[in-house]
Design an enzyme around this catalytic site. Structure first.
Site, short mmCIF file in Angstrom:
data_model
loop_
_atom_site.label_atom_id
_atom_site.label_comp_id
_atom_site.label_asym_id
_atom_site.label_seq_id
_atom_site.Cartn_x
_atom_site.Cartn_y
_atom_site.Cartn_z
N ARG A 192 0.86 -1.19 0.00
CA ARG A 192 0.00 0.00 0.00
C ARG A 192 0.89 1.23 0.00
O ARG A 192 1.71 1.41 0.91
CB ARG A 192 -0.91 -0.02 1.25
CG ARG A 192 -1.75 1.20 1.36
CD ARG A 192 -2.73 1.20 2.53
NE ARG A 192 -3.25 2.55 2.59
CZ ARG A 192 -3.19 3.35 3.64
NH1 ARG A 192 -2.71 2.93 4.80
NH2 ARG A 192 -3.64 4.59 3.56
N HIS A 238 -2.79 10.97 0.80
CA HIS A 238 -2.22 10.74 2.14
C HIS A 238 -1.53 12.04 2.55
O HIS A 238 -0.32 12.09 2.75
CB HIS A 238 -1.28 9.53 2.10
CG HIS A 238 -1.03 8.90 3.45
ND1 HIS A 238 -1.18 7.54 3.68
CD2 HIS A 238 -0.62 9.43 4.63
CE1 HIS A 238 -0.86 7.28 4.95
NE2 HIS A 238 -0.52 8.40 5.55
N GLU A 285 -7.36 8.52 6.34
CA GLU A 285 -7.59 9.11 7.66
C GLU A 285 -8.20 10.52 7.65
O GLU A 285 -7.54 11.51 8.00
CB GLU A 285 -6.30 9.11 8.48
CG GLU A 285 -5.73 7.71 8.69
CD GLU A 285 -4.57 7.66 9.67
OE1 GLU A 285 -3.98 8.70 9.97
OE2 GLU A 285 -4.25 6.56 10.13
N ASN A 304 -7.25 1.78 10.06
CA ASN A 304 -5.93 1.99 10.67
C ASN A 304 -6.12 2.01 12.17
O ASN A 304 -6.93 2.80 12.68
CB ASN A 304 -5.31 3.32 10.24
CG ASN A 304 -4.94 3.35 8.76
OD1 ASN A 304 -5.06 2.34 8.07
ND2 ASN A 304 -4.49 4.50 8.29
N TYR A 319 -4.10 1.97 16.00
CA TYR A 319 -2.87 2.06 16.77
C TYR A 319 -3.07 1.89 18.28
O TYR A 319 -2.26 1.29 18.94
CB TYR A 319 -2.16 3.39 16.49
CG TYR A 319 -1.58 3.42 15.09
CD1 TYR A 319 -0.33 2.87 14.84
CD2 TYR A 319 -2.29 3.94 14.02
CE1 TYR A 319 0.21 2.85 13.56
CE2 TYR A 319 -1.76 3.92 12.73
CZ TYR A 319 -0.51 3.37 12.51
OH TYR A 319 0.02 3.34 11.25
N GLU A 345 -3.45 -0.24 8.27
CA GLU A 345 -2.23 0.13 9.01
C GLU A 345 -2.30 -0.45 10.41
O GLU A 345 -3.32 -0.32 11.09
CB GLU A 345 -2.06 1.66 9.15
CG GLU A 345 -1.71 2.38 7.89
CD GLU A 345 -1.53 3.89 8.08
OE1 GLU A 345 -1.24 4.35 9.21
OE2 GLU A 345 -1.71 4.61 7.08
#
Ligand code: FCB
Length: 448
Positions: A79, A123, A168, A295, A297, A355
């Site tokens: 990606r 991005h 995002e 994504n 985290y 991600e």
């Protein structure tokens, strides 16, 4: 297969992710225009250590070596993002052929190596001339983005059939326009909410264009970062604070994408700052996607704090929790929870983890090896969480590690390393870390 190696369904995609500004360098190469991140990183005080993406990991010139490393790890997908200012340096109008040629070479190289390209159109590197004309806060950006999506997918759509419109929306909107810690560094809630609306509209407008240009086998999606919010205590006030966090971070984006419109509790909270929604906007934002990219985290633990407008909440560190070099709590089960929720509550056709990864303090040992057991454990536990989600019925198509390479971590500059591959920025020498070797074993074990 050894028992501690999780086994994934056949065809499960094992990838790694990067983005253009974070790795490419070549900032002035071959007619690339200026982006908001060039401007921001060159503004004193904005980025740690005054770092910029001018050279980064020099991927623009070393992409062939990087593809060879992807192959060595055994990635089945990669990606990456396309730099809008390489393709349309002024943001609209004139197309820079040399910019398209670069992605042409990259895609051909990936395909020759048997690696499926997943291309992200945006991005975070908005052409600076568009920012000068109002940026994402100005509705005209939607047409500019759609034209750019058309140009890129006409050129690459014969070979790329996995497309991501934007990465995002939360970060673009709120880190870029509320906290100001990312480009363009604006600090205004009303602006941030307008930006969010236009980012979602641009996504919806680009979906049919990408499908038309990339053909019937193509799959088009969007990538959102989601951070689940846990209440710091059992009180009603803290539970409601966690709901507000969820509305601010997650529902504000996922609800309209899934056709539910903006969440009414948050519309009420934002009051006159909520964005102007024109007829047809919500339908456009809800244009069905083929997949939703998550994504993930960390999670947030929040409590009620009436003295902290606009949301009235405060985040807390979790005592005793392990955290990464970013200060983010390691909480793998949050990934499973989100995947299950996205499937059950929103019903997206397919999901990807686009991600997942962690920054830790890496060093090259005298024998040339980068031993990164904490990153390895992080990835192992998050892959296991993804596997558990599949066991619970989630249609998860793949998992992308952030990141393939150490890179420019936005406002943190080069101080934070997320790569499976270590980059020595002085020499541009690459070394696969132990976590990268481990990932290679997982992929290999799952290829039988
Ligand atoms: C995500 C971004 C990515 C990277 C990771 C650490 O929010 O999409 O570019 O910076 O965080």
């Amino acid at each position: 297969m050894e028992s501690d190696v999780p086994s994934f369904p056949p065809g499960f995609v094992f990838g790694a992710a990067t983005s253009a500004y974070q790795i490419e360098g070549g900032a002035a190469a071959d007619g690339r225009g200026e982006s908001i991140w060039d401007r921001f990183s060159h503004t004193p005080g904005r980025v740690h250590g005054g770092d910029t993406g001018d050279v980064a990991a020099d991927h623009y010139h070393r992409y062939a070596e990087d593809i060879a490393l992807m192959r060595e790890i055994g990635l089945t997908a990669y990606r990456f993002s396309i730099a809008w200012p390489r393709i349309v340096p002024d943001g609209r109008g004139r197309v820079n052929a040399a910019g398209l040629d670069f992605y042409d070479r990259l895609v051909d190289g990936l395909l020759a190596a048997g690696i499926t390209p997943f291309a992200t159109l945006y991005h975070w590197d908005l052409p600076q001339p568009l920012q000068d004309a109002g940026g994402w806060a100005d509705r005209r950006v939607v047409d500019a983005f759609t034209d750019y999506a058309d140009v890129v997918s006409r050129r690459l759509g014969d070979r790329v059939d996995r497309w991501i419109t934007v990465n995002e929306p939360w970060c673009i909107s709120f880190l870029g326009h509320l906290t100001g810690e990312q480009a363009p560094g604006v600090r205004d809630l009303g602006t941030a909410l307008r930006v969010a609306h236009h980012v979602l509209l641009a996504h919806g407008a680009a979906v049919p264009v990408l499908r038309a240009n990339a053909g019937p086998t193509s799959q088009v999606g969007i990538v959102c970062n989601m951070t689940p919010g846990a209440a710091a205590s059992d009180t009603e006030a803290d539970r409601r604070a966690a709901e507000r966090w969820d509305g601010f971070f997650n529902r504000w984006f996922v609800d309209p994408l899934a056709g539910r419109g903006y969440p009414s509790d948050m519309v009420a909270l934002y009051g006159p700052l909520a964005p102007a929604v024109e007829p047809g906007d919500l339908e456009r934002i809800a244009t069905p996607v083929d997949f939703f990219g998550l994504n993930y985290y960390f999670r947030a633990v929040v409590s009620d704090d009436p003295d902290a407008p606009p949301l009235g909440l405060r985040s807390h560190e979790v005592p005793g929790a392990t955290s990464t070099a970013m200060g983010w709590e390691v909480y793998p089960d949050g990934l499973r929870e989100l995947l299950v929720r996205l499937h059950r509550d929103y019903g997206f056709a397919a999901l990807y983890v686009t991600e997942s990864g962690a920054a830790f303090e890496d060093r090259v040992d005298p024998d040339g090896i980068v031993r990164d057991p904490e990153r390895l454990a992080y990835l192992r536990d998050h892959l296991a969480a993804a596997r558990r989600a599949i066991d619970e019925g989630v249609p998860l198509g793949g998992f992308f590690v952030w990141s393939l390479l150490d890179n420019f971590e936005w406002a943190h500059g080069y101080a934070k390393r997320f790569g499976l591959i270590h980059v020595d920025y002085a020499t541009q020498e690459r070394r696969i870390k132990e976590s990268g070797r481990w990932y290679a074993e997982i992929i290999h074990a799952n290829s039988r």
